[in-house]
Design an enzyme around this catalytic site. Sequence first.
Site, mmCIF file in Angstrom:
data_model
loop_
_atom_site.group_PDB
_atom_site.id
_atom_site.type_symbol
_atom_site.label_atom_id
_atom_site.label_comp_id
_atom_site.label_asym_id
_atom_site.label_seq_id
_atom_site.Cartn_x
_atom_site.Cartn_y
_atom_site.Cartn_z
ATOM 1 C CB ALA A 24 -0.923 -0.006 1.218
ATOM 2 C CE LYS A 170 -4.705 -11.765 -1.095
ATOM 3 N NZ LYS A 170 -5.076 -10.418 -0.574
HETATM 4 P P1 NDP Z 1 1.344 -6.078 4.979
HETATM 5 O O1 NDP Z 1 1.223 -7.026 6.122
HETATM 6 O O2 NDP Z 1 2.497 -5.154 4.948
HETATM 7 O O3 NDP Z 1 0.014 -5.230 4.859
HETATM 8 C C1 NDP Z 1 -1.250 -5.751 5.174
HETATM 9 C C2 NDP Z 1 -2.166 -4.581 5.426
HETATM 10 O O4 NDP Z 1 -3.490 -5.081 5.714
HETATM 11 C C3 NDP Z 1 -1.741 -3.747 6.649
HETATM 12 O O5 NDP Z 1 -2.016 -2.388 6.376
HETATM 13 C C4 NDP Z 1 -2.670 -4.267 7.739
HETATM 14 O O6 NDP Z 1 -2.902 -3.330 8.782
HETATM 15 C C5 NDP Z 1 -3.929 -4.466 6.913
HETATM 16 N N1 NDP Z 1 -4.901 -5.290 7.619
HETATM 17 C C6 NDP Z 1 -4.779 -6.574 8.034
HETATM 18 N N2 NDP Z 1 -5.888 -6.945 8.697
HETATM 19 C C7 NDP Z 1 -6.716 -5.858 8.705
HETATM 20 C C8 NDP Z 1 -8.010 -5.591 9.236
HETATM 21 N N3 NDP Z 1 -8.706 -6.500 9.926
HETATM 22 N N4 NDP Z 1 -8.571 -4.369 9.037
HETATM 23 C C9 NDP Z 1 -7.898 -3.405 8.357
HETATM 24 N N5 NDP Z 1 -6.671 -3.592 7.845
HETATM 25 C C10 NDP Z 1 -6.094 -4.809 8.015
HETATM 26 O O7 NDP Z 1 1.307 -6.978 3.686
HETATM 27 P P2 NDP Z 1 1.601 -6.653 2.158
HETATM 28 O O8 NDP Z 1 1.662 -5.224 1.907
HETATM 29 O O9 NDP Z 1 2.732 -7.512 1.763
HETATM 30 O O10 NDP Z 1 0.277 -7.243 1.519
HETATM 31 C C11 NDP Z 1 -0.774 -6.419 1.080
HETATM 32 C C12 NDP Z 1 -1.718 -7.224 0.241
HETATM 33 O O11 NDP Z 1 -1.002 -7.849 -0.815
HETATM 34 C C13 NDP Z 1 -2.409 -8.347 0.992
HETATM 35 O O12 NDP Z 1 -3.722 -8.428 0.467
HETATM 36 C C14 NDP Z 1 -1.592 -9.584 0.614
HETATM 37 O O13 NDP Z 1 -2.376 -10.745 0.682
HETATM 38 C C15 NDP Z 1 -1.253 -9.250 -0.833
HETATM 39 N N6 NDP Z 1 -0.091 -9.952 -1.362
HETATM 40 C C16 NDP Z 1 1.133 -9.818 -0.761
HETATM 41 C C17 NDP Z 1 2.234 -10.491 -1.280
HETATM 42 C C18 NDP Z 1 3.597 -10.375 -0.678
HETATM 43 O O14 NDP Z 1 4.489 -11.166 -1.019
HETATM 44 N N7 NDP Z 1 3.835 -9.407 0.198
HETATM 45 C C19 NDP Z 1 2.101 -11.371 -2.476
HETATM 46 C C20 NDP Z 1 0.788 -11.372 -3.060
HETATM 47 C C21 NDP Z 1 -0.257 -10.698 -2.510
HETATM 48 P P3 NDP Z 1 -1.961 -3.278 10.095
HETATM 49 O O15 NDP Z 1 -0.745 -2.482 9.717
HETATM 50 O O16 NDP Z 1 -2.807 -2.590 11.101
HETATM 51 O O17 NDP Z 1 -1.628 -4.700 10.455
#
Ligand code: NDP
Length: 349
Positions: A24, A170
């Site tokens: 993000a 997912k």
């Molecule tokens: P991060 O863990 O860095 O980010 C996850 C985000 O989701 C954080 O902002 C977290 O908030 C938020 N989140 C989790 N649970 C909740 C909730 N209940 N309510 C609101 N917000 C929530 O992971 P990534 O940036 O790596 O991943 C982001 C997306 O990309 C996800 O959907 C992941 O599945 C997908 N993805 C990631 C990959 C990777 O290798 N990194 C590969 C493919 C897909 P908080 O900071 O408060 O925990």
Amino acid sequence: MPDLNTAVLKDTPVVVTGASGFIAKYVIAELLKRGFSVIGTLRNPAKADAVSGSLHTLGVPVANLSFAAADLMRDDHWDEIVAGKRYVIHTASPFPVQQPDNADDLIAPAREGTLRVLLAAHRASVKRVVLTSSTVAVMYARDYQPGYIFSEDDFTDETRPGLTPYIQSKTLAEKAAWNFVKTKIAAPELAVINPAFVQGPALDDDLSTSHELMRLMAAGTYPAAPKVIFPVCDVRDVAAAHVEAMLRPEAAGQRFIVAEGETRLYDIGQRIVAECPDLKTRAPRFEMPDTAVRALAVFDKRLRTILPELGTHRTCCNVRARKVLGLKLRGPDEAIGSAARSLRALKLI
Ligand code: NDP
């Protein structure tokens, strides 16, 4: 090519959910650099200053970034946040290092959270929602077959035995999103990004699972690496993919795999050593035979997660992302090397 400078596209902020996340933050940076204003949602509003600070280190001006509190598990605030907006990019979803005992701990926020965001977007007549899915929602569509190249036509069957709660979460979230836009009248347009394992520079010490894995490897947690190989991509390309999928008319109704090459777990350790030779004795020193992994998995829950991957080599096709979104993708050397360099600069490895 869309006209990225058209003022009308920038008349309202873009909503990016989960603003504290690794992906993000890069999506927000890409939007701000292109002149959009952004509202980032946070379930923990105390993270706002840290997110702005991280973007600042990237040299991105944050004057057009604001934050709003919202949790995927609660209805509160979503309607107010998306009211009057044109675009929503939904990245938030749990991505933990270790799989929970209760699969619903991941599935509920992933699927219900996605539906909450889509419902609010629908009520607000949002034009387009871009959803962050994953290649895990692609690569478990069928029995493993050597040489098969997965494409956007493949959809994981979440009922297959042995899939982790994360893979299920997912897949179910993405399926729910497609079903939503198919069945609602005047639903927002949907475009989905399916990134492979995301690497690239870490911005701060709020590590995503992507970087936590590297930190653990560099800390000597894994003397040997299981023989697993998986597709990789760079976070900067993933961010560009989200913004292009938001803007390009032809991206509506499509999913896009973002992957460039594959890496072995062992090679991640070797790339860390190439950047930080002092970690030579801490990174995995050899690959573990599959039989040893299976035996150890009886006691070690973390290893059970990778059992279905042993003996496989899954590859994904990135042609659609390159053709429709115009992406030029960085390879594993740059993605993993830049991640290692950033973790060293942050003194985390
Ligand atoms: P991060 O863990 O860095 O980010 C996850 C985000 O989701 C954080 O902002 C977290 O908030 C938020 N989140 C989790 N649970 C909740 C909730 N209940 N309510 C609101 N917000 C929530 O992971 P990534 O940036 O790596 O991943 C982001 C997306 O990309 C996800 O959907 C992941 O599945 C997908 N993805 C990631 C990959 C990777 O290798 N990194 C590969 C493919 C897909 P908080 O900071 O408060 O925990």
